[in-house]
Design a protein around this motif. Structure first.
Motif, PDB file in Angstrom:
ATOM      1  N   VAL A 137       0.846  -1.195   0.000  1.00  0.00           N
ATOM      2  CA  VAL A 137       0.000   0.000   0.000  1.00  0.00           C
ATOM      3  C   VAL A 137       0.882   1.246   0.000  1.00  0.00           C
ATOM      4  O   VAL A 137       2.065   1.191   0.329  1.00  0.00           O
ATOM      5  CB  VAL A 137      -0.936   0.038   1.235  1.00  0.00           C
ATOM      6  CG1 VAL A 137      -1.783  -1.231   1.306  1.00  0.00           C
ATOM      7  CG2 VAL A 137      -0.162   0.241   2.528  1.00  0.00           C
ATOM      8  N   ARG A 138       0.271   2.356  -0.344  1.00  0.00           N
ATOM      9  CA  ARG A 138       0.965   3.640  -0.244  1.00  0.00           C
ATOM     10  C   ARG A 138       0.503   4.425   0.983  1.00  0.00           C
ATOM     11  O   ARG A 138       1.276   5.155   1.580  1.00  0.00           O
ATOM     12  CB  ARG A 138       0.729   4.474  -1.510  1.00  0.00           C
ATOM     13  CG  ARG A 138       1.302   3.842  -2.783  1.00  0.00           C
ATOM     14  CD  ARG A 138       1.311   4.838  -3.926  1.00  0.00           C
ATOM     15  NE  ARG A 138       1.729   4.222  -5.179  1.00  0.00           N
ATOM     16  CZ  ARG A 138       0.895   3.807  -6.114  1.00  0.00           C
ATOM     17  NH1 ARG A 138      -0.412   3.941  -5.939  1.00  0.00           N
ATOM     18  NH2 ARG A 138       1.346   3.254  -7.230  1.00  0.00           N
ATOM     19  N   VAL A 190       0.319  -5.484   6.145  1.00  0.00           N
ATOM     20  CA  VAL A 190       0.214  -4.324   5.262  1.00  0.00           C
ATOM     21  C   VAL A 190       1.548  -3.594   5.304  1.00  0.00           C
ATOM     22  O   VAL A 190       2.033  -3.244   6.383  1.00  0.00           O
ATOM     23  CB  VAL A 190      -0.922  -3.391   5.721  1.00  0.00           C
ATOM     24  CG1 VAL A 190      -1.082  -2.230   4.747  1.00  0.00           C
ATOM     25  CG2 VAL A 190      -2.237  -4.156   5.863  1.00  0.00           C
ATOM     26  N   THR A 219     -10.652   1.193  -0.495  1.00  0.00           N
ATOM     27  CA  THR A 219      -9.349   1.561   0.047  1.00  0.00           C
ATOM     28  C   THR A 219      -8.713   2.612  -0.865  1.00  0.00           C
ATOM     29  O   THR A 219      -9.060   2.712  -2.049  1.00  0.00           O
ATOM     30  CB  THR A 219      -8.413   0.341   0.164  1.00  0.00           C
ATOM     31  OG1 THR A 219      -7.881   0.029  -1.131  1.00  0.00           O
ATOM     32  CG2 THR A 219      -9.139  -0.863   0.745  1.00  0.00           C
ATOM     33  N   THR A 262       0.712  -1.316  -5.484  1.00  0.00           N
ATOM     34  CA  THR A 262      -0.303  -1.639  -4.492  1.00  0.00           C
ATOM     35  C   THR A 262      -1.039  -2.924  -4.837  1.00  0.00           C
ATOM     36  O   THR A 262      -1.068  -3.357  -5.985  1.00  0.00           O
ATOM     37  CB  THR A 262      -1.318  -0.494  -4.371  1.00  0.00           C
ATOM     38  OG1 THR A 262      -1.980  -0.305  -5.630  1.00  0.00           O
ATOM     39  CG2 THR A 262      -0.635   0.791  -3.946  1.00  0.00           C
ATOM     40  N   TRP A 303      -4.495   2.754   6.598  1.00  0.00           N
ATOM     41  CA  TRP A 303      -4.675   1.372   7.015  1.00  0.00           C
ATOM     42  C   TRP A 303      -4.577   1.233   8.532  1.00  0.00           C
ATOM     43  O   TRP A 303      -5.274   0.405   9.130  1.00  0.00           O
ATOM     44  CB  TRP A 303      -3.658   0.478   6.312  1.00  0.00           C
ATOM     45  CG  TRP A 303      -4.021   0.253   4.880  1.00  0.00           C
ATOM     46  CD1 TRP A 303      -3.651   1.001   3.798  1.00  0.00           C
ATOM     47  CD2 TRP A 303      -4.877  -0.770   4.370  1.00  0.00           C
ATOM     48  NE1 TRP A 303      -4.211   0.509   2.651  1.00  0.00           N
ATOM     49  CE2 TRP A 303      -4.964  -0.582   2.972  1.00  0.00           C
ATOM     50  CE3 TRP A 303      -5.554  -1.835   4.949  1.00  0.00           C
ATOM     51  CZ2 TRP A 303      -5.722  -1.413   2.150  1.00  0.00           C
ATOM     52  CZ3 TRP A 303      -6.309  -2.664   4.135  1.00  0.00           C
ATOM     53  CH2 TRP A 303      -6.392  -2.451   2.754  1.00  0.00           C
ATOM     54  N   ASP A 323      -5.931   2.439  -2.134  1.00  0.00           N
ATOM     55  CA  ASP A 323      -4.874   1.785  -2.907  1.00  0.00           C
ATOM     56  C   ASP A 323      -5.399   1.008  -4.105  1.00  0.00           C
ATOM     57  O   ASP A 323      -4.718   0.134  -4.638  1.00  0.00           O
ATOM     58  CB  ASP A 323      -4.061   0.882  -1.983  1.00  0.00           C
ATOM     59  CG  ASP A 323      -3.264   1.689  -0.972  1.00  0.00           C
ATOM     60  OD1 ASP A 323      -2.330   2.395  -1.404  1.00  0.00           O
ATOM     61  OD2 ASP A 323      -3.591   1.654   0.227  1.00  0.00           O
TER      62      ASP A 323
END
Length: 300
Positions: free
Chosen positions: A18-19, A58, A256, A64, A24, A258
């Motif tokens: 994820v970025r 995560v 989300t 992603t 998260w 992402d």
């Protein structure tokens, strides 16, 4: 085509690149996942039970979506069997490094890549030395145990190649194959009594990659409380409460940041192997809900 005795025991974990790691962190707290205090820097490890160190990892990444799916087998013989089948199919398989095995806290592991480049980590010997009690910080009850927790769903470039890889190679079983509104044919694969741990479709309108991941909540009240907390915090639902008659769940989906969805569900169907050939044609119920929520200034 179906392996009568899959070596894979359960979907042990999945890993997400994820970025927006801060998003998260907030999302996990609202759902009520337990969070591992000594996770590596830049990684959020989420617990749903006391049986495994974590079920979801995560981590910050430039790409992603799913970065790895962890499949648990009973021991070295089963690991060798799965590895050999994958090699016969021509799949790239390698032994995990000492550092990789140490990071996953497993005894041994191989790493194999599916036709679309998704990394599958097949392992045995998860950490059982430290039995850490699990209690959700929000009181959320999760459906976890010998059948794992949740599932992953991906879009693929070629359905037949993916079927061959996961059934003939990995050894999963086909639970259902269905035409679903807005999709091409969707395939649902299982490794134990859980209706499915892996699902995929070949949708021309989107590139191969992660569609959604799912976590199981133990009951409808817990699911409803999670939904309220998310909405009160301004988290966007991409699809509100609805029913999936195939796997028996009531669920909703979170958008989300992402590029994929996170499904939260309750009521997962567990299959009786000796009767499923006929049971799957006797199911009742219709799909409902999963609408896009109407915008609201006050969600409380």
């Amino acid at each position: 085509m179906t392996n009568p005795a899959p070596e894979i025991l359960q979907l042990g974990y999945f890993r997400l690149g994820v970025r927006a790691l801060d998003w998260w962190q907030n999302f996990a707290a609202l759902v009520g996942f337990g969070q591992v205090s000594d996770a590596p820097a830049g990684e959020l490890q989420l617990r749903t039970d006391a049986e495994r160190d974590y079920r979801i990892a995560v981590h910050a990444a430039p790409v992603t979506g799913l970065s790895a799916v962890g499949w648990e087998v009973a021991g070295p013989r089963e690991l060798a069997t799965v590895g050999e089948r994958l090699r016969v199919l021509g799949s790239g398989v390698r032994d995990a490094s000492f550092e990789e095995k140490t990071a996953r806290k497993v005894e041994d592991m191989i790493v194999a890549v599916d036709p679309d480049g998704l990394c599958n980590e097949i392992y045995w010997g998860p950490n059982t030395a430290l039995r850490i009690p699990f209690q959700s910080p929000t009181g959320t009850s999760f459906e976890s145990g010998a059948c794992g927790n949740g599932h992953v769903t991906v879009n693929v470039a070629d359905s037949q190649s993916t079927l061959d890889y996961y059934i003939q190679g990995l050894g999963l079983r086909l639970s259902d194959a269905a035409w679903m509104e807005g999709h091409s044919r969707v395939y649902f694969l299982r490794c134990n009594a859980r209706h499915h741990s892996f699902a995929f479709a070949q949708m021309a309108q989107r590139p191969p990659g992660t569609v959604h991941v799912m976590a199981d909540i133990a009951n409808l009240d817990s699911l409803g409380e999670v939904r309220d907390r998310l909405l009160n915090a301004g988290i966007t639902l991409s699809r509100d409460l609805g029913s999936h008659p195939l796997d028996g769940v009531v669920s909703f989906y979170v958008a989300t940041p992402d590029g994929f969805e996170f499904e939260l569900a309750t009521g997962t169907r567990f299959i009786a192997e000796d009767t499923w050939a006929s049971d799957r044609f006797l199911r009742t119920g219709r799909p409902w809900g999963h609408r896009k929520p109407l915008p609201s200034k006050d969600r409380k």
